[in-house]
Design a protein around this motif. Structure first.
Motif, mmCIF file in Angstrom:
data_model
loop_
_atom_site.group_PDB
_atom_site.id
_atom_site.type_symbol
_atom_site.label_atom_id
_atom_site.label_comp_id
_atom_site.label_asym_id
_atom_site.label_seq_id
_atom_site.Cartn_x
_atom_site.Cartn_y
_atom_site.Cartn_z
ATOM 1 N N LEU A 118 0.823 -1.214 0.000
ATOM 2 C CA LEU A 118 0.000 0.000 0.000
ATOM 3 C C LEU A 118 0.855 1.263 0.000
ATOM 4 N N LEU A 119 1.939 1.257 0.774
ATOM 5 C CA LEU A 119 2.828 2.421 0.804
ATOM 6 C C LEU A 119 3.483 2.646 -0.555
ATOM 7 N N SER A 120 3.850 1.562 -1.219
ATOM 8 C CA SER A 120 4.456 1.681 -2.550
ATOM 9 C C SER A 120 3.467 2.277 -3.544
ATOM 10 N N VAL A 121 2.234 1.794 -3.487
ATOM 11 C CA VAL A 121 1.201 2.330 -4.387
ATOM 12 C C VAL A 121 0.930 3.796 -4.066
ATOM 13 N N ALA A 122 0.891 4.120 -2.772
ATOM 14 C CA ALA A 122 0.677 5.515 -2.375
ATOM 15 C C ALA A 122 1.807 6.403 -2.893
#
Length: 228
Positions: A118-122
């Motif tokens: 999720l952090l990577s996508v964010a």
């Protein structure tokens, strides 16, 4: 003065016709035919996956070495994975839910991996949001055919997500159940417009490539005698 370019007017006209087609399907098809057609495993959903993958592939083919193009391609593949329910395929529940990170029933390793994803996508979204800001605000991209067509899917994305989650939020949080007819129209627009979004991104990319070829084909300026 701001004006809609020809490509934008054509795209809007096609979208309106397509929306009318979705309305016709939602209003005329019996439930037993409509439900599988617009279900999570139906043809509209499956075609969305194919189109997101196609967008990512076209972007990589366009210029996979570009630091601006590669994040766009990666995000297209992320959307394809999301449509294919990969966000909950390998975990106890969806990694998008807050409950996933708070529940003691979810293994710690799943929480760590899900959080990293999720952090990577964010990070991708933040980077691309900055690129869009520079293009639309600093370079006045909204006045170009590419920018105007690009705005359509960018604006449609949050609307599609609201339609996607709206009915569930109303039911789970407030106990409000939408009438079957309203739910049918909601499903038609949600799945139908989600399928149109990657198509519009592809159209914007093709317009950009065409504009680049047009600029390259322009004759070089000729210096007249006595001028430097």
């Amino acid at each position: 003065m701001f004006k809609l370019e020809t490509a934008t007017r054509v795209a809007l006209a096609v979208l309106l016709i397509y929306a009318g087609y979705l309305v016709m399907l939602a209003g005329s098809l019996p439930r037993e035919i409509f439900a599988p057609l617009f279900s999570e495993k139906g043809p509209f959903e499956q075609m969305s996956i194919v189109l997101w993958l196609a967008l990512g592939s076209v972007l990589l083919f366009h210029d996979f070495r570009s630091p601006k193009v590669l994040p766009l391609a990666l995000l297209a593949f992320v959307f394809a994975a999301r449509e294919a329910d990969m966000h909950k395929a390998f975990t106890v529940m969806s990694i998008e839910k807050i409950k996933f990170y708070l529940s003691p029933d979810v293994p710690v390793m799943q929480k760590l991996i899900g959080g990293l994803v999720l952090l990577s996508v964010a990070g991708l979204v933040v980077f691309l949001a900055r690129q869009f800001y520079l293009f639309f605000v600093r370079r006045d991209g909204a006045r170009t055919p590419v920018g105007q067509v690009l705005l359509l899917p960018v604006l449609m994305l949050p609307i599609a997500k609201v339609l996607d989650r709206g009915a569930n939020v109303l039911k789970e949080s407030f106990g409000i159940h939408l009438p079957a007819t309203v739910g049918q129209f909601n499903a038609a627009f949600e799945e139908g417009m989600e399928m149109a979004i990657p198509v519009l991104f592809i159209v914007a990319l093709l317009l950009y490539r065409a504009s680049q070829r047009g600029e390259q084909s322009l004759p070089a300026p000729v210096l007249t005698p006595g001028k430097r």
